[in-house]
Scaffold this motif. Structure first.
Motif, PDB file in Angstrom:
ATOM      1  N   ALA A 145     -62.190   9.832  75.406  1.00 59.58           N
ATOM      2  CA  ALA A 145     -61.573   9.251  74.446  1.00 59.58           C
ATOM      3  C   ALA A 145     -62.335   8.533  73.644  1.00 59.58           C
ATOM      4  CB  ALA A 145     -60.380   8.640  75.061  1.00 59.58           C
ATOM      5  N   LYS A 198     -45.735  18.571  73.820  1.00 57.90           N
ATOM      6  CA  LYS A 198     -45.820  17.444  74.384  1.00 57.90           C
ATOM      7  C   LYS A 198     -46.989  17.289  75.625  1.00 57.90           C
ATOM      8  CE  LYS A 198     -40.950  16.431  73.939  1.00 57.90           C
ATOM      9  NZ  LYS A 198     -39.598  16.488  74.610  1.00 57.90           N
ATOM     10  N   GLY A 199     -47.559  18.407  75.870  1.00 54.31           N
ATOM     11  CA  GLY A 199     -48.823  18.465  76.934  1.00 54.31           C
ATOM     12  C   GLY A 199     -48.276  18.845  78.103  1.00 54.31           C
ATOM     13  N   GLU A 215     -54.080  13.228  74.863  1.00 57.36           N
ATOM     14  CA  GLU A 215     -54.526  13.342  73.578  1.00 57.36           C
ATOM     15  C   GLU A 215     -55.844  13.543  73.332  1.00 57.36           C
ATOM     16  OE1 GLU A 215     -54.272  10.623  69.481  1.00 57.36           O
ATOM     17  OE2 GLU A 215     -53.893   9.609  71.297  1.00 57.36           O
ATOM     18  N   ILE A 259     -58.721   7.330  69.710  1.00 61.99           N
ATOM     19  CA  ILE A 259     -58.083   8.337  70.592  1.00 61.99           C
ATOM     20  C   ILE A 259     -57.763   7.719  71.874  1.00 61.99           C
ATOM     21  CG2 ILE A 259     -58.543  10.389  71.736  1.00 61.99           C
ATOM     22  CD1 ILE A 259     -58.651  10.580  68.527  1.00 61.99           C
ATOM     23  N   THR A 260     -56.538   7.924  72.379  1.00 60.43           N
ATOM     24  CA  THR A 260     -55.991   7.316  73.589  1.00 60.43           C
ATOM     25  C   THR A 260     -56.526   8.093  74.640  1.00 60.43           C
ATOM     26  OG1 THR A 260     -53.937   6.537  72.480  1.00 60.43           O
ATOM     27  CG2 THR A 260     -53.928   6.696  74.590  1.00 60.43           C
ATOM     28  N   PHE A 278     -57.504  16.479  71.098  1.00 56.98           N
ATOM     29  CA  PHE A 278     -57.577  16.129  69.797  1.00 56.98           C
ATOM     30  C   PHE A 278     -58.226  16.722  68.680  1.00 56.98           C
ATOM     31  CE2 PHE A 278     -58.740  13.112  66.218  1.00 56.98           C
ATOM     32  CZ  PHE A 278     -57.408  12.736  65.757  1.00 56.98           C
TER      33      PHE A 278
END
Length: 123
Positions: free
Chosen positions: A93, A53-54, A109, A104-105, A113
């Motif tokens: 992003a 989940k980061g 992310e 890309i958010t 990514f």
């Protein structure tokens, strides 16, 4: 020497070989563990690891010194995006979105990514 004595000797030799192999394996594991520990506790390398989940799960002394946060303040609490310059994350992003032709958010992310896409065979 009888067949029974010969079999017993062979079994004894095999047992000794197994014991030696196990001792060597244990020594190699200890050496590897010591090396890993030296790297993780090194002030010369910044190491940050996250869960899927980061959320930061590992933040070594090098990361503390380099980024100015205590591990206790970030572990299991935030993502690397939370301690990154927001404008840099937004710019990243946007650049990735253009480069890869997908949205890309900004946030975690944007930081991972490309690595995830390569890992999954999409790049």
């Amino acid at each position: 020497m009888s067949e029974t004595e010969n079999g017993s000797t062979l079994a004894n030799d095999a047992g000794k070989a197994k014991g030696i192999t196990e001792v060597l394996r244990q020594k190699a594991l200890l050496k590897t563990g010591a090396l890993q520990n030296a790297i993780l506790t090194s002030a010369n390398f910044s190491i940050i690891a996250t869960d899927e989940k980061g959320i930061i799960q590992l933040f070594n002394i090098g990361a503390e010194r380099m980024l100015g946060y205590a591990a206790a303040d970030v572990l299991n609490k935030i993502t690397p995006a939370d301690i990154s310059d927001p404008q840099e994350v937004i710019a990243r992003a946007k650049a990735l979105s253009v480069e890869l032709g997908t949205s890309i958010t900004p946030g975690f992310e944007a930081l991972v990514f490309q690595g995830l896409a390569r890992h999954r065979g999409h790049l």
